[in-house]
Design an enzyme around this catalytic site. Structure first.
Site, PDB file in Angstrom:
ATOM      1  N   HIS A  21      -3.606  14.021 -37.654  1.00 42.09           N
ATOM      2  CA  HIS A  21      -4.957  14.150 -37.108  1.00 42.09           C
ATOM      3  C   HIS A  21      -5.006  15.281 -36.073  1.00 42.09           C
ATOM      4  CE1 HIS A  21      -8.864  12.308 -35.737  1.00 42.09           C
ATOM      5  NE2 HIS A  21      -8.521  12.933 -34.611  1.00 42.09           N
ATOM      6  N   GLU A  22      -4.070  15.285 -35.127  1.00 45.53           N
ATOM      7  CA  GLU A  22      -4.079  16.312 -34.074  1.00 45.53           C
ATOM      8  C   GLU A  22      -3.762  17.693 -34.647  1.00 45.53           C
ATOM      9  OE1 GLU A  22      -5.411  15.572 -31.327  1.00 45.53           O
ATOM     10  OE2 GLU A  22      -5.334  13.414 -31.687  1.00 45.53           O
ATOM     11  N   HIS A  25      -6.839  19.115 -36.088  1.00 46.01           N
ATOM     12  CA  HIS A  25      -7.685  19.692 -35.021  1.00 46.01           C
ATOM     13  C   HIS A  25      -7.208  21.103 -34.699  1.00 46.01           C
ATOM     14  CE1 HIS A  25     -10.402  16.529 -34.005  1.00 46.01           C
ATOM     15  NE2 HIS A  25      -9.500  15.694 -33.513  1.00 46.01           N
ATOM     16  N   HIS A  31     -13.882  16.100 -36.299  1.00 49.83           N
ATOM     17  CA  HIS A  31     -13.909  14.773 -36.908  1.00 49.83           C
ATOM     18  C   HIS A  31     -14.912  14.758 -38.059  1.00 49.83           C
ATOM     19  CE1 HIS A  31     -12.511  13.386 -32.743  1.00 49.83           C
ATOM     20  NE2 HIS A  31     -11.475  13.418 -33.572  1.00 49.83           N
TER      21      HIS A  31
HETATM   22 ZN   LIG Z   1      -9.549  13.698 -33.032  1.00 50.00          ZN
END
Ligand SMILES: [Zn+2]
Ligand SMILES: [Zn+2]
Ligand SMILES: [Zn+2]
Length: 217
Positions: A21-22, A25, A31
């Site tokens: 997830h990071e 980013h 998101h």
């Molecule tokens: Zn996030």
């Protein structure tokens, strides 16, 4: 992503899904539930502007299965009529589509080379669809995208575009989040699919009618 070098901050409880997830980013992804078009798919009550406000960037179809989608928590976020799991553990097929769109592979023509099958959809032949990403499990899915029939994988749906076709009963049918076609008409589901049936063919998920099933044969 705001510049060149990116620092990833991970808590000491971080799991694989948190790292993915990071890292997404850092590669420029927001998101999934912050897409401009998210109101069509989720209701959001959260006052947390950093993590919930709409901020654009929509690649491909809205993907509740994305590692960038927060879980469906009452009071913050509720999904409308979407069955893809909010899983937070692995990259979804949709995440891989997004990564390949933003960072196209340069010289690997054989790795992804979809072709049209009997159904006229594009198929890549890869072993990447165990089920329809839905609680009813497998309808017309054997684990592989094609090579000639059945629902195609999310990458191939993106490649060929979401299709709307006329079924043999004369109704227009569109491919839903499960990869199956749906015409929206009322029909009676087969015995083992009744649990997941609301009386209608789609419009986005659930079992489909016989005429729509024949579009994928
Ligand atoms: Zn996030
Ligand atoms: Zn495919
Ligand atoms: Zn139908």
């Amino acid at each position: 992503m705001v510049g060149a070098q990116q620092n990833l901050q991970l808590a000491n409880w971080a799991q694989k899904g948190d790292v993915l997830h990071e890292f997404m980013h850092a590669l420029g992804f927001l998101h999934e539930h912050q897409r401009e078009d998210r109101d069509l798919y989720v209701t959001c009550w959260s006052k947390d502007t950093a993590n919930y406000v709409k901020k654009g960037m929509a690649i491909g179809r809205y993907d509740a299965d994305s590692v960038m989608h927060y879980p469906d928590i009452r009071g913050d976020l509720n999904c409308h009529n979407l069955w893809a799991p909010r899983q937070c553990k692995r990259l979804s097929n949709g995440d891989k589509v997004g990564l390949n769109k933003l960072y196209p592979p340069v010289r690997q023509p054989r790795v992804y080379n979809p072709e049209k099958g009997y159904t006229d959809l594009y198929y890549c032949g890869r072993h990447n669809m165990e089920n329809n990403n839905a609680p009813f499990g497998k309808i017309s899915v054997d684990g592989y995208c094609g090579p000639n029939n059945g629902p195609n994988c999310p990458s191939c749906r993106e490649y060929g575009g979401i299709q709307t076709w006329c079924n043999d009963e004369g109704s227009y049918a569109t491919q839903g989040e499960t990869g199956l076609f749906y015409c929206g008409r009322r029909f009676t589901a087969r015995e083992n699919e009744r649990r997941y049936h609301d009386g209608f063919c789609g419009p986005n998920n659930g079992p489909h009618c016989d005429s729509c099933r024949r579009l994928l044969e």
